[in-house]
Design an enzyme around this catalytic site. Structure first.
Site, mmCIF file in Angstrom:
data_model
loop_
_atom_site.group_PDB
_atom_site.id
_atom_site.type_symbol
_atom_site.label_atom_id
_atom_site.label_comp_id
_atom_site.label_asym_id
_atom_site.label_seq_id
_atom_site.Cartn_x
_atom_site.Cartn_y
_atom_site.Cartn_z
ATOM 1 N N HIS A 1 40.183 45.873 41.257
ATOM 2 C CA HIS A 1 39.561 45.136 42.377
ATOM 3 C C HIS A 1 38.302 45.812 42.913
ATOM 4 C CE1 HIS A 1 42.794 42.143 42.759
ATOM 5 N NE2 HIS A 1 43.617 43.117 42.453
ATOM 6 N N ASP B 1 46.897 47.671 43.399
ATOM 7 C CA ASP B 1 47.549 46.507 42.790
ATOM 8 C C ASP B 1 46.762 46.032 41.578
ATOM 9 O OD1 ASP B 1 45.470 45.844 44.551
ATOM 10 O OD2 ASP B 1 46.123 43.752 44.659
ATOM 11 N N GLU B 2 47.492 45.436 40.655
ATOM 12 C CA GLU B 2 46.904 44.674 39.550
ATOM 13 C C GLU B 2 45.876 45.455 38.728
ATOM 14 O OE1 GLU B 2 47.460 40.186 41.261
ATOM 15 O OE2 GLU B 2 45.657 41.207 41.934
ATOM 16 N N TYR B 3 46.092 46.758 38.545
ATOM 17 C CA TYR B 3 45.267 47.461 37.560
ATOM 18 C C TYR B 3 45.592 46.872 36.195
ATOM 19 C CZ TYR B 3 43.113 50.929 34.627
ATOM 20 O OH TYR B 3 42.322 51.517 33.683
#
Lengths: 595, 595
Positions: A300, A367-369
Site C-alpha cells: 500500500h 496488510d495485504e503484502y
C-alpha cells in the site's frame, strides 16, 4: 445500590415511551420518573484533580537535531483544559440540542411535561469533580474512564447534578452523558429531564474503542475529521485511527521530504500540513480521543513512487489482478538500503512530532503484502515464502524497533503475525480484520489484539463494485454488481457480532477492544456522516457496554432500536447528517414493527 | 452535420482527460479542443416564443361550489417566466460552480489552460431563443423538449453561445447543459470551456423521466423537496412523483377534512399545507418538472384510521405478517358508501387545486392490496378472488372515473391490472415495479407504462432489515440482516438495466419512460442527497439518452464512470451531498481500475 443493567422503565405517562437516553448504555443506571427543569441560572461548580495534574506544554523540535524542547504554556494542566472544554460543550448541548422526542411517543398522546411555576423542580447546580491525579494519557496502558452522574433533589423545588470522575476523561464522559438526559418542549422554550432522580455508575468494557478512517483513497478536509472526532466523543469512543497514506495518494506533509506530498497528494490543496496534524491531535485530546496515525507498509505504498520511484516494486502493474488487492499495485522493495534509509528519515521527521502531540501508538500497517508482486522486486525476486518471509521479517521488525525506539507501541495488521507468519515483538498490538478466528489466533500467540472484522465492521461494504467492469467480465458481475464484502453492514450486523467468540477467559485481557473501518473507495467528506453514523454508534455500544445482558443473551432489538434512534436524533440535532434507523411509526409504536 | 453519439475526444493535452461533460449524454454532440473564456461582460439575448404563449394565471376556488376562477396575473407568460428563471440559474451556475476538474487529469500533468490576454477567445453573447408557440404543459401528451446548443467563434478573439428550443422546456434543457461545459481555474479566478467549438443537438429518448419520493413513511421538509427538484432538473428529469400518504402517516392538509392531517400526520409540524403543495408545483414548473401526487388506495391507507377509523379494515393487525406488506396493516373497506363518500370529498377538495397548479396526472396507487386482510373487511368478508375482484374492480374504476372527470389521467400500480386482474380504462397509465415481464404484459394489454423495477431502480434496497427481529427469528436473519431486495442497487445496477427487454417494436410507443423509487423506511431529509445522487443520475441518462450505443451494445463503464463522476462533482459544487462514484486515483488514471 442495586445494579441495573437494563433501564428501570418508569411508570408515568411522561416517560413510559422514552427509552433510556444515554448512548452507549451505561454499566449501571437508575432513572426516576419525575421532571426537573433547566433554566439559564444553573451554576457550574468545578473541582479539578489534586495538584500534580499534567500542565499544558508546547513542544518545539530542532530541525537539525530533531531534539524536542518542552515548554509549559498554560497555568491550567491538560486535565483542567479538558474538563473546561467538556463543560463548555455540555452547556452548549444542554441549551442548544433542542431535541423534541416526538417519535418516541404514541401519536395523539399527551406525553410532554407541562411546566408549572408553582411546583416545578429546577436544577440549581451542576458540580463537576475530578478526584485523582491525572495519569499520563500517552502511555500504553488503559486509563480509568469511569464516572458517576447523579441528579437528585435538594428540596421540593430544587435539584442538583453531580458528576465525579477519577480522571479528566472520566469526568468528560460524565459531561457527555449529561445532556443526553435532557429534552426540549416542542415550543423550544423549556428544557427538562424526565428522569429525576438519576444515578449512573459507568465505565467501559473495552479500553480501545475506535474508528479507522482512510483519508488517502479520498481526502477529507480537516473540518470533516474534527466533526468526526466530535461525534466519536459523543459516543464515548476514544480512538481515531487515521489510515493516512495509501497507494492512491500521500496526503501527509513531511517537512524534510516535501516532494512526498507535493507529488503524491491528489492536489496541493489535499495535504495535511504539520500544523493540521498537531491540530487534529489537540482537538481530539480535548475530547478524550487518542489519534493513531497509520503509515501502511510495506504494501500500500505506491504513491511514494510519484516522488521516489526507486523505492517501489511493481508500481501500477497492469493487468493488476493477482499482484495487489486493488490498483495501483506498488509496495516497498523489501531488502533495500534506500528503503530502509527512507523509513528512518520519515520516522525521524514524523515520530518526534507525533510524540510531542501526545501520541502513544503508531500503526505501521502490514496488510495485504503481495508475494506475487515480490517477484518483480529485485531485492526479493521470488514469490517463494522461504525467500520472502525472512526478508519481510527483517523489514517489519526493523520498522517496529524504530517505532519502539521513538517511544511508541507499534500496531500491525494481522497478516504480519498470522499469514506469513513473522516473529514479532510480543509487545506489538495486532489489528485483526479478517474474522473471529484471527482474534483467537492472535491472543493464542500472546499478542494484544484489536478486533473489527470486515464481515461485520467494515462500513464501506455493500455499496457496489466500484472498479470499471470490462465488457468481457460484464456477464459475470451483472446485474447486481456487488462488491466482495456485500451486503452492506447495517447497524444490526455491527451490533450483533460476537467478537469474543472462542476466546478463553484467561486471554480476555489481551483483547483491547475494536475498531470499525471506513475505507474510502466510495466515500468522501460529502457523505461521511451518512456512512458512519449511527452505524459506528452501534459499535460504540458494543465496545463500551457490550451487546449482551448479564444473562448472556443478546440485548433485544426492541430494547436497542429506540435507543439508537434516539442518539441518532441527538446527533442530527447537533448538525450530523446521520442515517435513519427506522421510520417514525415504528418508534411511535414499539413492538408493532417486529418480525 | 455528422451525427456523433459518442464524444469526439479532442486531441490536445488540455482536454484529452476531460470526458464529455453534459449529463445525461446528449443525443448528438461535437466538441472541439479550443478554450473560450467567460468573463462578467457576457451579454444575454432572449427571444421568447411567438405571440400566444400561455400567460401566468392565478386560480381561485369557491369553497362551496369548488368552481375554479382563472385570472391572468402577469404580463409574462409561463413560458417566458420559465425561460427567465432558467437564465438566472444558468448565470448563477456559470459563475458560481467553480468546478476544478483535477480528478479527471493525471497527477502531475499541466492540464489547465493558461489565460493569455493577447490571444484568449472570450464569449461575448449568449443568445436564448424559443421558436414555437408554447404547448399546454398540463396535457397528457409529450411536449417537444429538444434543443440545440452551439458555442462558436465570431472572430479570432470572440465567441458566442446560441441556445434554441421549440418550447420553453427545450430552452431550459439547453440552459441546463450550458454551465456543464464550463470549469474554473484552480485559483477560481477564471472560467472557461475547453470544448470550443460546441454543437449539441439533443432530445430525450423517453417523455416520462421521474423519481418517486415517499414523504409519508418519513416526512421531508419542503426545502428538501425543492432541493430535490433542483437536482432532478440538472439531470433533465421531468417528473417528481410524490407518494404523499401512507399507512404510517397522512402529512397532507385537506382543508375540508382538517382532522385527516391533524390526527394522521406524525406531528403538527410535519404537514404539507395547501400553500406548500402549490408552492412545490410552481417551483417544479419553473424547472420543467411535472409533479404527480399519489394518494395510494385502497391499500396503504391505515393512517386515515387515526381520524376515520370506520373507513379502514384490519387497522394495525398484529401479528401483521400475511395481512400487509409491512406494519401497520389497514386498507379501505372496499364496498362502503362511507369510503366512497370520503374519496369523493377528498378529490373534490384536492383535485381542483392540483389542476389549478397545472397538474395533468394523478396517481391513485393500487399496490399491495391484501386479500387476506379483506377477510376482516365486513364489506368483503372473504379472501376469495371471485368475491374480492369484483369489489376491487368497482372501487378502482369509480376512483379512476372521478380522476378522469376532474381532468386528470390516472396512474395505477401494476397489481390492479396484472395481479387481480381488473378491467381498467385503457387510458389509465400503469406503473410497473416488479419486473420486466410486467412491463411486457402491460403493453400487451394496450396500456401505457412507466417502468422501474425494484431489482434495479429501488434506491432504498440493500440498507438492511429495519423491522425489529424477535429473538425467535434471530438465527434466521443474522448475521447479515439483509432486506428483501438486498443488495443495494449501485449506479451500475441502475444503469445497465434493459427496461425494454421483450417489448415488441410496435408497442414501444406505449413505454412512456420510468421512475426510480425512494421509499423512506430508512431515509429522511438528512440523507436524501446521499441516497438519491448520483444513482438517480444513472437513471436520468437511461431515460434521456438510453444506455446503449447505436450498435446495441451497452455503453462501456470506462465511458460512463468518469462522466457520472463529473456530474457528481458538479452537484457537489452546487451544495448537494451526493455519494462518491469512485476514488480519485481511478478517475485520474482511466483504464487502470478495470476488472
Amino acid at each position: 445500590m442495586v445494579r441495573f443493567n437494563l433501564l428501570i422503565i418508569a411508570a408515568s405517562a411522561i416517560t413510559s415511551m422514552v427509552s433510556a437516553s444515554v448512548w452507549p448504555l451505561p454499566k449501571e443506571q437508575s432513572l426516576g420518573d419525575q421532571v426537573a427543569w433547566l433554566d439559564g441560572r444553573v451554576k457550574f461548580n468545578v473541582k479539578y484533580g489534586p495538584a500534580g495534574n499534567s500542565p499544558t506544554y508546547k513542544y518545539t523540535r530542532d530541525a537539525l537535531t530533531s531534539r524536542i524542547t518542552r515548554r509549559k504554556t498554560s497555568k491550567k494542566g491538560q486535565a483542567e483544559t479538558r474538563i473546561d472544554a467538556a463543560i463548555d460543550r455540555a452547556k452548549s448541548f444542554l441549551y442548544n440540542d433542542n431535541l423534541v422526542p416526538w417519535m418516541f411517543h404514541k401519536k395523539g398522546t399527551d406525553w410532554q411535561p407541562h411546566y408549572d411555576r408553582k411546583t416545578a423542580i429546577t436544577i440549581k447546580t451542576i458540580s463537576v469533580t475530578q478526584t485523582e491525579v491525572e495519569p499520563d494519557n500517552s502511555k500504553d496502558e488503559p486509563i480509568d474512564e469511569s464516572y458517576t452522574l447523579t441528579i437528585s433533589k435538594i428540596n421540593d423545588r430544587e435539584a442538583k447534578v453531580e458528576i465525579v470522575g477519577k480522571t479528566s476523561v472520566g469526568v468528560l464522559h460524565g459531561l457527555t452523558s449529561l445532556p443526553q438526559l435532557f429534552y426540549a418542549t416542542d415550543d423550544k422554550k423549556k428544557i427538562y429531564t424526565p428522569y429525576l432522580p438519576v444515578t449512573i455508575t459507568d465505565s467501559p468494557r473495552f479500553s480501545h474503542r475506535g474508528l479507522n478512517l482512510d483519508v488517502a483513497r479520498s481526502f477529507y478536509p480537516v473540518k470533516n475529521i474534527k466533526s468526526l472526532i466530535d461525534v466519536l466523543s459523543w459516543n464515548k469512543m476514544n480512538i481515531l485511527h487515521i489510515h493516512i497514506t495509501e497507494s492512491q495518494s500521500w496526503p501527509l506533509e513531511i517537512r524534510s521530504m516535501p516532494d512526498l506530498a507535493a507529488k503524491g497528494a491528489y492536489t496541493k490543496d489535499q495535504i495535511y500540513s504539520v500544523r493540521d496534524i498537531d491540530d487534529i491531535y489537540s482537538y481530539a485530546a480535548l475530547r478524550g480521543i487518542k489519534v493513531i496515525i497509520e503509515i501502511d507498509m510495506p504494501g500500500h505504498t505506491a504513491s511514494i513512487a510519484y516522488s521516489r520511484p526507486e523505492l517501489i516494486a511493481n508500481f501500477n502493474k497492469q493487468p493488476w489482478v493477482g499482484f495487489c488487492a486493488q490498483p495501483p499495485c506498488g509496495q516497498f522493495k523489501l531488502d533495500s538500503p534506500v528503503v530502509d534509509k527512507f523509513v528512518e528519515e520519515l520516522f525521524a521527521d514524523l515520530l518526534p512530532r507525533l510524540k510531542a502531540s501526545g501520541a502513544g501508538y503508531f500503526h505501521a500497517g502490514g496488510d495485504e503484502y503481495n508475494s506475487n508482486s515480490a517477484q518483480f522486486d529485485e531485492t526479493v525476486g521470488s514469490n517463494d515464502s522461504t525467500i520472502v518471509v525472512p526478508k519481510l521479517n527483517r523489514f517489519v521488525n526493523k520498522v517496529h524497533k524504530e517505532i519502539f525506539d521513538a517511544g511508541f507501541t507499534p500496531i500491525a495488521w494481522e497478516e504480519m503475525l498470522l499469514e506469513y507468519p513473522l516473529t514479532l515483538d510480543p509487545r506489538v498490538i495486532i489489528q485483526a480484520w479478517i474474522d473471529n478466528e484471527s482474534v483467537k489466533k492472535i491472543v493464542d500467540k500472546g499478542h494484544r489484539v484489536i478486533f473489527g472484522n470486515y464481515k461485520n465492521w467494515y462500513l464501506d461494504c455493500g455499496f457496489g463494485f466500484w472498479l470499471d467492469v470490462k465488457p468481457e467480465s460484464f456477464n459475470q458481475l451483472a446485474p447486481a454488481f456487488t462488491d466482495y464484502c456485500s451486503p452492506m453492514k447495517n447497524w444490526k450486523a455491527i451490533y450483533y457480532y460476537d467478537a469474543l467468540e472462542g476466546i478463553p477467559k484467561d486471554k480476555l485481557n489481551l483483547v483491547l477492544g475494536g475498531e470499525v473501518h471506513m475505507w474510502s473507495e466510495q466515500v468522501d467528506g460529502q457523505i461521511l456522516d451518512a456512512r458512519v453514523w449511527p452505524r459506528a454508534s452501534a459499535a460504540a455500544e458494543v465496545l463500551w457496554s457490550w451487546n449482551r445482558e448479564e444473562s448472556g443473551e443478546y440485548r433485544t432489538q426492541l430494547s436497542v432500536t429506540p435507543r439508537l434512534a434516539l442518539i441518532r436524533e441527538r446527533m442530527v440535532a447537533r448538525g450530523v447528517q446521520a442515517s435513519l434507523v427506522t421510520q417514525g411509526w415504528c418508534l411511535q409504536n414499539p413492538g408493532d414493527c417486529q418480525y
